[in-house]
Design a protein around this motif. Structure first.
Motif, PDB file in Angstrom:
ATOM      1  N   CYS A 106       0.774   5.041  -7.256  1.00  0.00           N
ATOM      2  CA  CYS A 106      -0.665   4.776  -7.334  1.00  0.00           C
ATOM      3  C   CYS A 106      -1.020   4.383  -8.761  1.00  0.00           C
ATOM      4  O   CYS A 106      -1.436   5.226  -9.568  1.00  0.00           O
ATOM      5  N   ARG A 108      -3.344   1.833 -10.670  1.00  0.00           N
ATOM      6  CA  ARG A 108      -4.497   0.979 -10.389  1.00  0.00           C
ATOM      7  C   ARG A 108      -4.561  -0.271 -11.260  1.00  0.00           C
ATOM      8  O   ARG A 108      -5.170  -1.265 -10.868  1.00  0.00           O
ATOM      9  N   MET A 131     -10.966   2.560  -4.599  1.00  0.00           N
ATOM     10  CA  MET A 131      -9.677   3.247  -4.611  1.00  0.00           C
ATOM     11  C   MET A 131      -9.866   4.759  -4.605  1.00  0.00           C
ATOM     12  O   MET A 131      -9.138   5.497  -3.931  1.00  0.00           O
ATOM     13  N   MET A 563      -2.679   0.487  -4.342  1.00  0.00           N
ATOM     14  CA  MET A 563      -4.075   0.921  -4.428  1.00  0.00           C
ATOM     15  C   MET A 563      -5.034  -0.263  -4.324  1.00  0.00           C
ATOM     16  O   MET A 563      -6.175  -0.103  -3.884  1.00  0.00           O
ATOM     17  N   TYR A 566      -5.546  -0.668  -0.621  1.00  0.00           N
ATOM     18  CA  TYR A 566      -6.510   0.329  -0.135  1.00  0.00           C
ATOM     19  C   TYR A 566      -7.923  -0.027  -0.586  1.00  0.00           C
ATOM     20  O   TYR A 566      -8.889   0.091   0.183  1.00  0.00           O
ATOM     21  N   GLY A 567      -8.069  -0.469  -1.839  1.00  0.00           N
ATOM     22  CA  GLY A 567      -9.388  -0.837  -2.351  1.00  0.00           C
ATOM     23  C   GLY A 567      -9.988  -2.022  -1.612  1.00  0.00           C
ATOM     24  O   GLY A 567     -11.189  -2.021  -1.282  1.00  0.00           O
TER      25      GLY A 567
END
Length: 596
Positions: A106, A108, A131, A563, A566-567
């Protein structure tokens, strides 16, 4: 294979939203849209369910998912700049997608990475918030987390990784060579030059995947999941000259062809390699390329399949003199793997419960490259280096492995009870661009992938200097310099005597993928001819069709893409809900008018 013959168009196969791809972004979008119990959501995934795939949930078994039906088995074209080598760019082909086979990392990037997209809908602040929304972060006593940047209520469970002894040594060497320790730097995004701990999508020994957004505790009756179904193309209606997505045509594993209808939207979420072919088979893409394959071009979108980016990386391996600094003895020596596996089965602990990467670092290379004529003479924008990066953004990422674990061609090491680790350098903000194109219009045939790695001389310069710096960390840093016994393979012997040119040769031989393919259906502003999507992920020239995955990003972040996926999923779901609310008064008015 043509899908002109359709075996089924069942009125019951009508949904509000159809998600084409049950990977990271697709599962997030489906789960969030289904929070409204009045909508009906369909997820279509080409691979199987992941419920019984042990090597998905046991993070240490990740590589066992490759080279089988759970892998898309994509291989690049030969690339001249890396000695005409082809690179296997494996992707997860099952529910949850690459979130079930990745490194669990993870990272970012920095907020500036997303501000650089120049899109108000996707600023750094907004992306970090998306995120954060996805995650539930679990603290550990030894780790100094900045809880203000972490989520506590998302389906994505994560925690810091307990370092092996070799990682503690590498951490000491990184600090010694000028990369200060900032524990949670990869979540705050505030440190472009330092080292820190990386949260992993693992909790209590179990990998969290995006499928958890629509299964387990988040399984809802208004979500239908159909696995082993490949999306061929989007189906359109045309009214008063407007092209509107109204469904998708598919083929199942047994060869049955079915159309599914969408009342509201179709969302393509196949990832950087698979989303462009869906659009192209649907008649959306570069006109000349589509016509070459006998596909009628409905909307000429030259950017579909272009702008392919990745993070190119290079491993450097070292043998150590002290036993059990690395975790090789728990995996490769004698019958260790059997007892390690038994430990995982009984307690969900041990090296199979996590991913074997250790400490991570970011580095700026301005000072190290100031003697390079290429670097000095390269064009640069005000406040940026020649790679286009601001001082707040890193040029390179480092990390070490905690045992032997790297490119598959290195299968004969370690042997004879040896102990080995690698330090890896990864390039950010590459200038080189590749492409994804159709091999044919058969939906069951993989596309042609050409990453065009390191074709820009600046990319080669920065990555090779990154390798040089990585080697200095190991050979000169006080944590590792006294335990390095030798290097492997043989062409890496005597690291300390290598010049920048020598490291370029090493990069040509060993550079490979970080599995961060991005950008092939990029968002952009209205005046960007190559933009495929607007800033709300809507496909240009078509109504009710979006692409929402890492293919949509204009520029890959200076971090890892898990991430980001996911974001993008969280942001897309919010936008879809907002747009549906805006349309509601119009629909009510139309219904009232019909009633009269």
């Amino acid at each position: 294979m043509s899908l002109e013959r359709i075996d089924s168009v069942d009125p019951s196969d009508t949904y509000d939203y159809i998600i084409c791809g049950g990977g990271t972004s697709g599962c997030v979008i489906a789960g969030r849209l289904a929070e409204d119990l009045n909508v009906k959501v369909l997820v279509l995934e080409a691979g199987p369910d992941n419920a019984d795939l042990e090597n998905v949930h046991m993070a240490g078994g990740w590589s066992k998912n490759f080279d089988s039906e759970t892998d898309w088995n994509l291989v690049t074209e030969p690339m001249k700049t890396i000695d005409d080598r082809q690179v296997k760019v494996s992707r997860g082909r099952f529910l949850g997608g690459s979130s079930g086979v990745n490194g669990t990392l993870c990272i970012r990037g920095t907020k500036q990475d997303y501000d650089d997209w120049g899109l108000d809908e996707w600023t750094g602040d907004k992306m970090f918030a998306y995120m954060k929304k996805a995650e539930t972060f679990h603290e550990k006593d030894w780790h100094k987390a900045n809880m203000s940047v972490h989520g506590t209520s998302g389906p994505l469970h994560m925690e810091p990784h307990d370092l092996a002894p070799i990682s503690e040594r590498v951490k000491e060497s990184m600090v010694d060579l000028g990369l200060p320790y900032h524990p949670d730097m990869f979540s705050t995004g505030e440190t472009p030059h330092g080292c820190g701990d990386v949260p992993r999508t693992v909790h209590q020994g179990i990998r969290t995947t995006a499928a958890d957004f629509i299964t387990k505790d988040y399984k809802r009756e208004n979500i239908s999941i159909k696995t082993e179904v490949t999306v061929d193309r989007v189906v359109f209606s045309q009214d008063a000259g407007e092209l509107t997505a109204c469904g998708v045509a598919t083929i199942s594993k047994d060869g049955r062809k079915v159309e599914y209808q969408a009342r509201k939207e179709v969302i393509v979420a196949g990832g950087a390699y698979c989303s462009p072919p869906i659009l192209m088979r649907s008649g959306l893409g570069p006109k000349e390329h589509l016509e070459k394959h006998g596909i009628k071009c409905l909307v000429d979108l030259p950017g579909v399949g272009g702008n392919l980016m990745d993070h190119v990386l290079c491993f450097i391996f070292y043998e150590v003199s002290e036993p059990n600094l690395t975790n090789d003895y728990l995996a490769y020596h004698d019958n260790a793997l059997a007892s390690t596996y038994a430990l995982y089965q009984e307690k969900k602990t041990g090296i199979l419960s996590t991913f074997p990467f250790g400490i991570f670092g970011y580095a700026r290379l301005d000072e190290r490259l100031k003697d390079s004529e290429l670097w000095q003479n390269a064009k640069r924008e005000p406040g940026r280096d020649p790679m286009g990066l601001a001082p707040s953004q890193p040029n390179i990422e480092f990390w070490n492995t905690e045992l032997y674990g790297g490119p598959k061609q290195y299968t004969d090491f370690p042997v004879d009870h040896k102990h080995v680790f690698s330090l890896c350098a990864l390039l950010f903000n590459q200038h080189s661009r590749g492409s994804v194109t159709l091999k044919s219009k058969d939906p069951l045939e993989n596309p042609v992938v050409d990453h065009n790695y390191l074709s820009d001389p600046l990319d080669m310069l920065v990555l090779s200097e990154g390798c040089r710096f990585a080697n200095e960390i190991v050979m000169k840093g006080k944590g590792t310099r006294n335990v390095v016994k030798g290097s492997w393979p043989a062409d890496l012997t005597h690291h300390e005597n290598k010049t920048r040119e020598d490291w370029e040769e090493h990069v040509r031989k060993h550079a490979t993928t970080c599995y961060h393919a991005s950008g092939t259906c990029a968002m952009g502003k209205p005046d960007d001819r190559n933009a495929v999507l607007d800033a709300r992920l809507r496909v240009r020239g078509v109504r009710n069709l979006r692409v929402a995955d890492v293919s949509s990003v204009p520029q890959v972040n200076n971090g890892h893409t898990q991430m980001v996926a996911y974001g993008i999923g969280e942001g897309a779901a919010e936008m879809i809900k907002e747009d549906a609310q805006r349309l509601l008064p119009k629909l009510v008015h139309q219904v009232a008018k019909l009633a009269v």
